[in-house]
Design a protein around this motif. Structure first.
Motif, short mmCIF file in Angstrom:
data_model
loop_
_atom_site.label_atom_id
_atom_site.label_comp_id
_atom_site.label_asym_id
_atom_site.label_seq_id
_atom_site.Cartn_x
_atom_site.Cartn_y
_atom_site.Cartn_z
N ARG A 33 0.83 -1.21 0.00
CA ARG A 33 0.00 0.00 0.00
C ARG A 33 0.87 1.26 0.00
NH1 ARG A 33 -5.39 1.15 1.15
NH2 ARG A 33 -5.70 3.06 2.35
N ARG A 34 1.94 1.23 0.79
CA ARG A 34 2.85 2.37 0.86
C ARG A 34 3.55 2.59 -0.48
NH1 ARG A 34 7.50 1.64 4.73
NH2 ARG A 34 8.65 1.38 2.83
N LYS A 35 3.96 1.48 -1.14
CA LYS A 35 4.60 1.60 -2.45
C LYS A 35 3.64 2.18 -3.48
CE LYS A 35 8.17 -1.94 -2.37
NZ LYS A 35 8.61 -3.20 -2.99
N LYS A 36 2.40 1.72 -3.43
CA LYS A 36 1.39 2.23 -4.37
C LYS A 36 1.14 3.72 -4.14
CE LYS A 36 -3.23 1.48 -6.12
NZ LYS A 36 -4.49 0.75 -5.98
N ALA A 37 1.06 4.11 -2.87
CA ALA A 37 0.87 5.53 -2.56
C ALA A 37 2.07 6.35 -3.04
CB ALA A 37 0.66 5.71 -1.06
N GLU A 38 3.25 5.79 -2.90
CA GLU A 38 4.46 6.50 -3.36
C GLU A 38 4.47 6.62 -4.88
OE1 GLU A 38 7.91 8.61 -3.11
OE2 GLU A 38 6.67 7.95 -1.44
N ASN B 180 1.90 6.76 -6.80
CA ASN B 180 0.82 7.65 -7.24
C ASN B 180 0.87 9.02 -6.58
OD1 ASN B 180 -0.39 5.87 -9.05
ND2 ASN B 180 -1.39 4.80 -7.39
N ARG B 181 1.95 9.32 -5.88
CA ARG B 181 2.06 10.62 -5.23
C ARG B 181 2.03 11.76 -6.25
NH1 ARG B 181 7.36 11.68 -2.16
NH2 ARG B 181 7.96 12.22 -4.27
N TYR B 182 2.60 11.53 -7.43
CA TYR B 182 2.61 12.58 -8.45
C TYR B 182 1.19 12.93 -8.87
CZ TYR B 182 1.45 9.42 -12.30
OH TYR B 182 0.81 8.57 -13.13
N ARG B 183 0.28 11.96 -8.84
CA ARG B 183 -1.12 12.23 -9.19
C ARG B 183 -1.74 13.20 -8.19
NH1 ARG B 183 -3.55 7.97 -12.69
NH2 ARG B 183 -2.00 6.34 -12.96
N VAL B 184 -1.51 12.94 -6.92
CA VAL B 184 -2.07 13.79 -5.86
C VAL B 184 -1.50 15.20 -5.96
CG1 VAL B 184 -2.22 14.09 -3.36
CG2 VAL B 184 -2.45 11.81 -4.36
N GLU B 185 -0.20 15.29 -6.18
CA GLU B 185 0.43 16.61 -6.27
C GLU B 185 -0.04 17.37 -7.51
OE1 GLU B 185 4.63 15.96 -6.06
OE2 GLU B 185 4.53 15.27 -3.99
N ALA B 186 -0.17 16.68 -8.64
CA ALA B 186 -0.63 17.34 -9.86
C ALA B 186 -2.09 17.79 -9.71
CB ALA B 186 -0.49 16.40 -11.06
N ALA B 187 -2.92 16.96 -9.10
CA ALA B 187 -4.33 17.35 -8.89
C ALA B 187 -4.42 18.57 -7.97
CB ALA B 187 -5.12 16.19 -8.30
N ALA B 188 -3.55 18.63 -6.96
CA ALA B 188 -3.55 19.79 -6.07
C ALA B 188 -3.09 21.05 -6.82
CB ALA B 188 -2.64 19.53 -4.87
N LEU B 189 -2.07 20.92 -7.67
CA LEU B 189 -1.62 22.06 -8.47
C LEU B 189 -2.72 22.54 -9.42
CD1 LEU B 189 2.03 21.00 -9.37
CD2 LEU B 189 1.33 22.86 -7.85
N LEU B 190 -3.42 21.59 -10.04
CA LEU B 190 -4.50 21.95 -10.97
C LEU B 190 -5.65 22.64 -10.23
CD1 LEU B 190 -4.52 18.75 -13.18
CD2 LEU B 190 -4.05 21.08 -13.97
N ALA B 191 -5.98 22.16 -9.05
CA ALA B 191 -7.07 22.75 -8.28
C ALA B 191 -6.72 24.16 -7.80
CB ALA B 191 -7.42 21.86 -7.09
N ALA B 192 -5.45 24.45 -7.65
CA ALA B 192 -5.03 25.75 -7.16
C ALA B 192 -4.98 26.83 -8.24
CB ALA B 192 -3.66 25.64 -6.49
N ILE B 193 -5.15 26.45 -9.49
CA ILE B 193 -5.07 27.43 -10.58
C ILE B 193 -6.31 28.31 -10.57
CG2 ILE B 193 -5.07 27.67 -13.10
CD1 ILE B 193 -3.36 25.15 -13.22
#
Length: 191
Positions: free
Chosen positions: A69-74, A76-89
């Motif tokens: 689970r930790r490896k999968k989260a690691e 897919n971390r780029y997905r979470v960060e990219a979604a946060a950047l997109l939401a902040a625009i």
């Protein structure tokens, strides 16, 4: 009559007899009662060994599940960060479409490869986005990418549609869809 006369007369008790020689021999063979030895806790019964094995197997399985689970989260971390950047625009700004497109390109190049999607623009870029995720690109989002990307104009409704589509694309790209299979051998093929 006196009081003592009412009581029955007690008979003298017979004198104890000495045991016979056979009885004496049997009595000599008798020993004191011996209590059984205390039951030790070690080694445990087979049931305790099975319980210990089950607990150990459960702990190993839980550790492996947590590690996966930790490896999968690691991964897919780029997905979470990219979604946060997109939401902040801020979608009311004239640079919103360019910022959204830049984040989409960065995610696509990281996931697939620079040669496969790095130089795509216009309709080819939109088709790539459609093929790489199992969701439909709204017409407003397509129009924002085609027309407003380089013009510098701002249409908040189209920008919002593009932003929402981009967030969904970032979260779902690379998943199986009916028209596309995942691209092997990208820069980050393990993602």
């Amino acid at each position: 009559m006196t009081r003592g006369s009412l009581l029955p007369k007690q008979m003298p008790s017979p004198a104890p007899q000495a045991p016979s020689p056979e009885a004496q021999e049997l009595l000599a063979q008798l020993r004191d009662i011996q209590e059984p030895a205390a039951i030790n806790w070690w080694p445990p019964a087979p049931g305790w060994w099975m319980l210990a094995a089950l607990i150990l197997a459960g702990l190993v399985a839980a550790a492996l599940w947590w590690r996966q689970r930790r490896k999968k989260a690691e991964r897919n971390r780029y997905r979470v960060e990219a979604a946060a950047l997109l939401a902040a625009i801020e979608i009311e700004q004239t640079t919103a479409v360019a910022e959204i497109n830049e984040i989409l390109k960065r995610v696509a190049v990281t996931t697939y490869s620079r040669t496969e999607c790095g130089n795509l623009t216009g309709t080819a870029w939109i088709e790539f986005l459609k093929k790489s995720a199992p969701l439909e690109c709204p017409a407003d989002a397509q129009q924002a990418l085609r027309e407003n990307l380089y013009r510098g104009t701002c249409d908040p409704d189209k920008n919002r549609a593009l932003q929402e589509y981009a967030i969904l694309w970032v979260k779902q790209h690379g998943q199986p869809s009916t028209s596309h299979s995942q691209h092997p051998g990208g820069e980050a093929a393990h993602v």
